[in-house]
Design an enzyme around this catalytic site. Structure first.
Site, PDB file in Angstrom:
ATOM      1  N   GLY A  74      -5.267  -3.138 -66.110  1.00 28.23           N
ATOM      2  CA  GLY A  74      -6.572  -2.688 -65.646  1.00 28.23           C
ATOM      3  C   GLY A  74      -6.453  -1.884 -64.366  1.00 28.23           C
ATOM      4  O   GLY A  74      -5.475  -2.020 -63.620  1.00 28.23           O
ATOM      5  N   CYS A  75      -7.444  -1.053 -64.105  1.00 27.32           N
ATOM      6  CA  CYS A  75      -7.395  -0.177 -62.931  1.00 27.32           C
ATOM      7  C   CYS A  75      -7.508  -0.984 -61.637  1.00 27.32           C
ATOM      8  O   CYS A  75      -6.656  -0.876 -60.742  1.00 27.32           O
ATOM      9  CB  CYS A  75      -8.473   0.900 -63.013  1.00 27.32           C
ATOM     10  SG  CYS A  75     -10.138   0.293 -63.369  1.00 27.32           S
TER      11      CYS A  75
END
Lengths: 337, 337, 337, 337
Positions: free
Chosen positions: C147-148
């Protein structure tokens, strides 16, 4: 091919370095900035590709590698002083400043508010707008890169070809540019966040320095005179991008196909895109690209053309690389698509 | 004086409520919104002054207090349907929709793309632009509030007075508006943050619905015809504010004093400010105010006028209150300075 | 090496295509988007480099070239359904959705609010964070892209190494992301220009779906348990970029060199940059790059680490390419510097 | 009641003038600004209500009307010098600078980096946070107006009442402010449009000058010590508004009603609004208002409180007027709702 960039610490210089980092045929060997002397490129622009990260900024006046093509991304005053010397030494030159664009000394001094001490160079310089002047650029030693607003205006009008003879009345143009095209990093209240944000302003009404350039080159290859261009630039609260509306009245009713058949002559231009409707023009489609997007709408004998480009790319750094490719006999689009 | 606001859940309705909260002579007693039925004002607009916080949104079709002045801030279709009924019941009305502004049914149906089923009301309505039409507004039962772009165009041209007779060629206008004037809360991709931010776009080229309104009222009290207005609106990545450039060519050379002496006739207008230079025009000076700022520059026989207003205030809610003050015999500026 | 991109019509898919256009070893041969079926890439994303402009969007369910590496840039539900089938057919896979990241089925179903029908695949998947897991990625058939927000949190904490054992109390994290990382093109009022502009909001407090991922991988190779991560994400009125503050209290006084000697172990990581001061962290330095910039400040036994990355690049598309390079035995940085 | 505003040319001074223009009991009679000496108010701030438009800016050192209440919206250095003299002359004073807020001279000199030459005045001054200190303000001659960040932190923690005794570990706070609260009109590259736009940055980590103020007043009326506040401010690319997250761990599990019953004690505060969920907090609801919006969420023994205010209003000018109302025996909300 070696390249030196004078004024590499500005926004245009930075974009030239970004493009050159991925260009297979040019090698940047020398960068100058009187502000950042002795700093490395990566310190000043950490977001650039890493290829040239260890280049060190030199003074403008430091010796320039003899066999390098020189790009001048410096203020007008600096170009006025340095260009004659560099030409004398035999460098090929792309000048991104405005000082060698217009052939009327009077207009230059009126709009630029500068004395032109080396006006005789106007005999040697080639105007670097490839879509209008490709052949001359290929053989040139000294190319003057067009203005950003000027590019967005000249090409759409030039593409009208012989229809330009039928224009009746003024050509009324409204343009708007992001801040990077209008003062960039300047430490002035006018460009502070609180001044620009939630705002929109006209500036240099009737006297923007690109006006004589537009007037001269929009008439390129015309038999009669082009009517007067009335140009109003505006400051947009965005980073980059220019949108230009060109409103023209013709002396007789137009039909769409008349415009299309003129524009079709330029459909193979690699960096010009003709869109179906001017309401499809979108700055987000040209930002960070070398494209000039163009579209038009006709109503009776009225025509509006809308164009858009990135002031830092097709309006400056990208067009410079396009010119460098042409000058060096490289495929025009290398590094730019 | 009691006031009912139909369509109070939109951005214009909200601004009317903000102004009325501080207005000594009007009392808002009824608000409608088919979207927010049964919600309190404070739930929907927590940032409004607290005076009316407990008002509850009703349906448009719910009974309207009989002796109240009615403001319609509803879509065109709703105004078309409701206005005849409300007039019949004897209400005084300010209609902020566009349906009772222009006197050509053909133009209405062409630009608004709606059938006009109550066109006979055009005989009764008064166009609510106080600087042009103050006397008629004072005696009116039914006032149509002007469009936001239209206000920014009509007044500067009307103020030219008899100089309008000397215009040669088209009147070319470029305007730009913040998002609140062009789609506000709509759940459309075109108004998403990622679409609007770092962008600037023209829209409704040659066919914006304010064009016939501009053409009609800019010529107010003229003896000859006004040349054609060519109008191009743009969407700005800001919240609110309209900036308008009006480019005019005259048949003979102008001098600044000719314009000034015309404009001087309107120097006492309480909501018009004439600035020394069009480069002084600044949206930040008119945002949240009822002012229209105007300035001009002359070059030979060319004139550019730049105007600016807040599309939600002088372009909608503020102008509506200005009209209500006039209709009710109150000092025109009450609640607005 | 052939590549198929499922979900190429989203913002992450677009960035993958931008990078692949300039990548010497991958060839994109197949793109899908249920929204844009039968449209060409250039119609949907005119600003992409031109290499793949004539690729046509297919349905997700259309046949995928058998020998292609598959990138899934699709919603979680689509990945849940398609990944098992693609693995069975022998494709190498990079999954950018969130469904194969965390090893607790309970946490997955709590934070993602989805049933996990193919949880047995968690035995096969490799977590694609190269700086933490490079060796495993090199041999993997199936990689789950982080995930970012998670990338911006896990790496700085992991880089603390054994110092993680000395943390006392919670790890309190505040992050802020541009709109492209938080809903992008969605047609929702929450992402309209008027909602996001001139605003800043927290969301998914205590329950963002990246929290269990952060908790699991920040503790990578730890001997004891990591204290609890308390994470609050915010929506920034910008296009892209994530800034993350990590506040940690240690059980004893720190000195700067303790942190530095841990971080020094990662100084050769090609996409990690350690800056001298957290006040030097600047989103503009990481936008459009694959870098994660990190810095820290110590005060007594308090530590703050600040990190920044581009949610679309190091937080999604760039990290996917970095993983693809590793999986295919290519130099890790190709196409990304 | 006459009012003099020293430093009226700044953003806070401007907002005070905006509020006073509509205030029935105060009359602004004197404004100073060393930058705008001899200019009229309307020249500098054309968007202000017109009531005081003809007031002329004087030098700070020009004579101050003897019976006027004095508001100091000047830099810290100017307040340090002028306040003792003004008190001696008998003026009632609201000081918006930071110099008379904290009772530790050591902390003042450390965080403000200034010598405090009139520290004895700390015995006379009243801290102007009405929700905490209303009674003392009513009788005060000399009030120090709180910091903007400090207000957003102190009140939510103070409202926890005796629950503050159960806090375990640090109070970790992340705040973000619009540009008007962090450098306003300054002619510095750091506040240029191109620096702030599309960016987000932390600053003054561990050493923001409001930290000792938060630490002192958050503990107001506590029996034990408050744990340490770790505070990180950020610069948002917006005009105005502060959002603050306060993360707290308690020594035992919380339930929502424990927080609510504490907060309920302040539910009648006219400028405090308690919202149902912290995800309802929206800067657009507090901009241009004097409200502080507060909400919270509990998870086990973790608590997050989110608060929001307008840095120029409840964080500066509005709070100053609220204090002036109290000092003069006027209803506290006059001019502010």
């Amino acid at each position: 091919m070696k390249v030196s960039i004078l004024g590499a610490g500005g926004l245009t210089g930075k974009e030239i370095l970004r493009i050159l980092s991925r260009h297979p045929h040019f090698e940047c060997v020398h960068i100058t900035s009187d502000k950042y002397v002795n700093k490395s490129l990566i310190e000043i622009f950490p977001d650039l590709p890493q290829k040239y990260k260890n280049l060190i900024f030199q003074k403008h006046s430091s010796p320039i590698p003899t066999d390098s093509l020189v790009v001048l991304a410096v203020p007008d005053e600096v170009s006025l002083m340095m260009t004659p010397l560099l030409l004398e030494k035999g460098h090929s030159i792309i000048d991104i400043s405005g000082v060698y664009r217009i052939h009327s000394k009077e207009n230059f001094e009126k709009f630029y508010k500068l004395k032109h001490e080396s006006f005789s160079l106007m005999d040697k310089v080639v105007y670097g707008l490839p879509e209008l002047n490709r052949k001359n650029i290929k053989n040139a030693q000294f190319v003057s890169n067009p203005g950003c607003y000027a590019t967005s205006v000249i090409l759409p009008i030039f593409f009208l070809g012989e229809l330009r003879e039928k224009i009746s009345g003024d050509i009324v143009i409204s343009s708007a540019s992001g801040v990077s095209g209008a003062g960039g990093r300047k430490e002035e209240v006018a460009y502070s966040f609180l001044s620009v944000y939630e705002n929109f302003k006209p500036y240099r009404i009737f006297n923007h320095q690109h006006i004589p350039e537009m007037q001269e080159y929009s008439a390129f290859k015309m038999k009669t005179n082009l009517p007067e261009i009335i140009f109003t630039p505006h400051l947009l609260p965005i980073h980059s991008g220019i949108l230009t509306d060109i409103v023209i009245r013709f002396s007789k009713e137009l039909d769409v196909s008349m415009i299309e058949s003129q524009f079709n002559l330029f459909r193979k231009e690699p960096f010009i895109r003709f869109l179906p409707s001017p309401e499809d023009i979108n700055l987000q489609n040209i930002q960070k690209t070398n494209f000039l997007d163009i579209s038009f709408k006709v109503d009776g004998n009225k025509l509006i053309i809308v164009s858009a480009l990135d002031n830092l790319i097709k309006g400056a750094a990208g067009q410079a690389i396009q010119n460098m490719n042409l000058m060096m006999g490289i495929e025009e689009t290398v590094g730019l698509l």
